[in-house]
Scaffold this active site. Structure first.
Site, PDB file in Angstrom:
ATOM      1  N   HIS A  72      46.846  10.130  34.500  1.00  0.00           N
ATOM      2  CA  HIS A  72      47.916  10.005  33.505  1.00  0.00           C
ATOM      3  C   HIS A  72      47.530   9.022  32.376  1.00  0.00           C
ATOM      4  CE1 HIS A  72      50.434  11.864  36.622  1.00  0.00           C
ATOM      5  NE2 HIS A  72      50.116  10.900  37.449  1.00  0.00           N
TER       6      HIS A  72
HETATM    7  O1  RIB Z   1      54.124   9.045  36.303  1.00  0.00           O
HETATM    8  C1  RIB Z   1      52.861   8.479  36.133  1.00  0.00           C
HETATM    9  C2  RIB Z   1      52.961   7.137  35.510  1.00  0.00           C
HETATM   10  O2  RIB Z   1      53.706   6.267  36.356  1.00  0.00           O
HETATM   11  C3  RIB Z   1      51.603   6.447  35.326  1.00  0.00           C
HETATM   12  O3  RIB Z   1      51.663   5.621  34.201  1.00  0.00           O
HETATM   13  C4  RIB Z   1      51.461   5.623  36.569  1.00  0.00           C
HETATM   14  O4  RIB Z   1      50.643   4.470  36.372  1.00  0.00           O
HETATM   15  C5  RIB Z   1      52.880   5.178  36.791  1.00  0.00           C
HETATM   16  O5  RIB Z   1      53.124   4.056  35.959  1.00  0.00           O
END
Ligand code: RIB
Ligand code: CA
Length: 349
Positions: free
Chosen positions: A274
């Protein structure tokens, strides 16, 4: 694709809830010649904000970035009680990694002061990157309403549109932790010209970017680390890396935890990238194909509170306020990660 060594430098304020994938986002930025990390601000999310700050300082020190300011921000969301997810990111937020404790303290400035000061000093130059809950940015725009127009660009990892949530059926973690702050941010960035609309890296695209053990093995080879770095699904959970190169060793230990977590929830022995994807887009928007929409937040839904809702077709009669990433090339992303972080790991040793 531009040459990172000759591309103009991009000054960034990076707001994180470090976390395993936030860690790789920081490594990617430290490994990118075109990135100028102006400051890192910390919000509570994956783990408490003070642990986030410790993780950031530790990664920076490991990589020789001792001069980047790390500022503590919001330790709780603006309305709802804090929820954290050590189950996903480990007790300290960096999986199985055990980084050397940082020797440098956190800044004595608050995160909001860092954001506001940076954009006022360098109007139109700073790219904001948020890979955690939007609490700090929301507080900053409340204190400085002109902040959105002073940023060059904002890139957010968060939300889920035509895609299932990862926290509740329709909600993504960063938004779910603090939905009120997300609404403040999306409202504050409304009315800007299209080229200034926040670029949203939502689960729709980030869950297509699946780090596998072979990506870590390739990064270790790029670093010249030995022995070969194999994260095997057959290994006992919690197996530790013996890589010769520190960044490979600690990153492997962090990502292994994330792969074990994804497997436990039937997503495969892999890790969704992500935050490093959002970091790569912040440096090179051409990596992402975006589509304009009007985004708003569901705050009152009994089942859907925290859902990001995109009006793609103007049904609300409101102007677009976001550029949602709808496509990318995951293999190009991984090529950049392996080349850059591998090179950083070789340099650090
Ligand atoms: O949903 C994924 C996000 O939530 C990413 O940024 C992970 O690090 C958590 O913060
Ligand atoms: Ca994060």
């Amino acid at each position: 694709m531009t040459d990172p060594t000759t591309a103009p430098r991009t000054p960034l304020i990076v707001d994180v809830d470090t976390g395993i994938d936030d860690s790789l986002a920081l490594l990617y930025l430290m490994a990118s010649p075109e990135a100028e990390i102006v400051a890192i601000t910390c919000t509570a999310g994956n783990v408490p904000a003070r642990q986030v700050a410790t993780n950031n300082l530790a990664w920076l020190e490991l990589c020789g970035y001792d001069d980047v300011e790390v500022a503590l921000g919001a330790e709780v969301p603006i309305v709802q009680p804090l929820m954290t997810t050590e189950e996903t990111h480990g007790p300290q937020g960096i999986g199985h990694a055990e980084l050397p404790a940082p020797t440098r303290p956190v800044s004595d400035r608050h995160a909001t002061e860092v954001w506001i000061d940076a954009v006022r000093r360098r109007p139109g130059e700073i790219v904001g990157l948020v890979t955690g809950p939007l609490t700090n940015l929301a507080l900053a725009v409340k204190l400085c309403p002109e902040l959105p127009s002073l940023l060059k660009r904002l890139v957010i990892m968060g939300g889920a549109f035509n895609h299932a949530g990862n926290t509740l059926p329709t909600t993504e973690w960063n938004i779910a932790v603090d939905p009120e702050s997300a609404k403040i941010v999306f409202d504050a960035f409304s009315g800007l010209p299209a080229e200034r609309h926040p670029v949203i890296c939502a689960l729709d695209v980030t869950e297509r970017i699946e780090m596998k053990p072979e990506h870590i093995a390739a990064l270790a080879r790029e670093a010249g680390s030995t022995p070969e770095e194999i994260i095997s699904p057959e290994d006992p959970e919690g197996t530790r890396s013996t890589a010769s190169h520190a960044i490979v060793r600690h990153l492997s230990d962090a990502v292994r935890f994330y792969m074990e977590f994804h497997r436990a929830y039937d997503q495969g022995f892999l890790a969704h990238m992500h935050d490093p994807f959002a970091a790569a887009v912040a440096l090179d928007p051409s990596l992402a194909t975006t589509r304009g929409a009007t985004v708003d937040l569901e705050l009152a839904g009994t089942l859907t509170r925290g859902q990001t809702v995109a009006d793609w077709r103007g049904m609300w009669g409101r102007p677009h306020n976001a550029a949602i990433v709808v496509d990318t090339d995951p293999e190009e992303f991984f090529r950049r990660v392996i080349e850059r972080v591998g090179r950083l790991a070789r340099t650090v040793g």
